[in-house]
Design a protein around this motif. Sequence first.
Motif, mmCIF file in Angstrom:
data_model
loop_
_atom_site.group_PDB
_atom_site.id
_atom_site.type_symbol
_atom_site.label_atom_id
_atom_site.label_comp_id
_atom_site.label_asym_id
_atom_site.label_seq_id
_atom_site.Cartn_x
_atom_site.Cartn_y
_atom_site.Cartn_z
ATOM 1 N N LEU A 119 0.832 -1.206 0.000
ATOM 2 C CA LEU A 119 0.000 0.000 0.000
ATOM 3 C C LEU A 119 0.867 1.257 0.000
ATOM 4 O O LEU A 119 0.626 2.196 -0.766
ATOM 5 N N ASP A 153 2.810 1.394 -3.551
ATOM 6 C CA ASP A 153 1.928 1.647 -4.695
ATOM 7 C C ASP A 153 1.461 3.094 -4.728
ATOM 8 O O ASP A 153 1.471 3.747 -5.775
ATOM 9 N N SER A 154 1.059 3.619 -3.576
ATOM 10 C CA SER A 154 0.459 4.953 -3.557
ATOM 11 C C SER A 154 1.471 6.083 -3.712
ATOM 12 O O SER A 154 1.129 7.165 -4.187
ATOM 13 N N TYR A 204 -8.719 -2.167 2.706
ATOM 14 C CA TYR A 204 -7.689 -2.414 1.693
ATOM 15 C C TYR A 204 -7.436 -3.913 1.646
ATOM 16 O O TYR A 204 -7.247 -4.560 2.688
ATOM 17 N N ARG A 249 -0.699 5.521 5.707
ATOM 18 C CA ARG A 249 -0.828 5.993 4.332
ATOM 19 C C ARG A 249 -0.204 7.368 4.155
ATOM 20 O O ARG A 249 0.116 8.073 5.127
ATOM 21 N N THR A 289 -3.837 4.326 -4.452
ATOM 22 C CA THR A 289 -3.159 3.206 -5.105
ATOM 23 C C THR A 289 -3.585 3.165 -6.568
ATOM 24 O O THR A 289 -4.543 3.835 -6.984
ATOM 25 N N GLU A 338 -7.146 2.106 -6.726
ATOM 26 C CA GLU A 338 -8.053 3.183 -6.323
ATOM 27 C C GLU A 338 -8.159 4.240 -7.408
ATOM 28 O O GLU A 338 -9.245 4.781 -7.658
#
Length: 266
Positions: free
Chosen positions: A42, A45-46, A195, A204, A215, A218
């Motif tokens: 997470l 990726d974000s 998630y 996050r 992400t 998302e």
Amino acid sequence: MTISNPSARPPELPETLPDHTQLPESNGTFVKNFQEHPQSILLTDSIQPVLQQLHPDDQYCIGQDCGIYWRLTEPPEQGAEAPDWFYVPNVPPVLAGQMRRSYVLWQEIVAPLIVLEFVSGNGQEERDQTPYAGKFWVYEQAIRVPFYGIYEVARARVEVYHLIDGHYHLLPANSEERYPIAALNVELGIWQGRYQNVDLPWLRWWDGQGNLLLTGEERAEQERQRAEQERQRAEQAESLLEREQLRIEQLTERLRSLGVDPDQIQ
């Protein structure tokens, strides 16, 4: 995960130092819980779009449960720490065409900008300041990582420390209970949500304007919703146009039934 050595003195260095291909990539320790890997994914990726903007040349790397070798010991893996997540700027993502097996400071020189540890116990291990052994001491005094985050999922909280004048200082949270990482123009905080089919308080990133960094999944879902909204607006506009055309046709027929030629009306 820790692979540090409790010995009190650093060893003598050999004439030839080993590189990442010659050092163990794991000490065989299991991950602490099932959240660790999704949490790391997470975070990675974000923040990728931010890092790609900061590094258009792709010169950066991210480690997840990878050893950072900071001194030579016997066995070798006891001279490393393995943060749950870390980011290093301005280094190549691969070395001599090979993916790194570990991050070797005497080979790389550049220290990570930020390391994150995910607490499974009471946090004592992550706050241990024992010289040459404690994680806190190693990150602060040996590796000298500018930002160190300790994430306690059981308490839904994170502490972030900033290295100032050689020592860690606890960063104060902003009004949104998040911690600015100025070098990345992002904020780190806790997000309660779902998630990978699990509803938990997740660690996050947010951007400098306070927007949650999404992400890839998302972002794709957000784009799908935007496209669906555009489709619905287009359908509504088409339906409105059709109703207006029908109304005009009905009015035209009404005028003709009254003996009025609509084409003659100015």
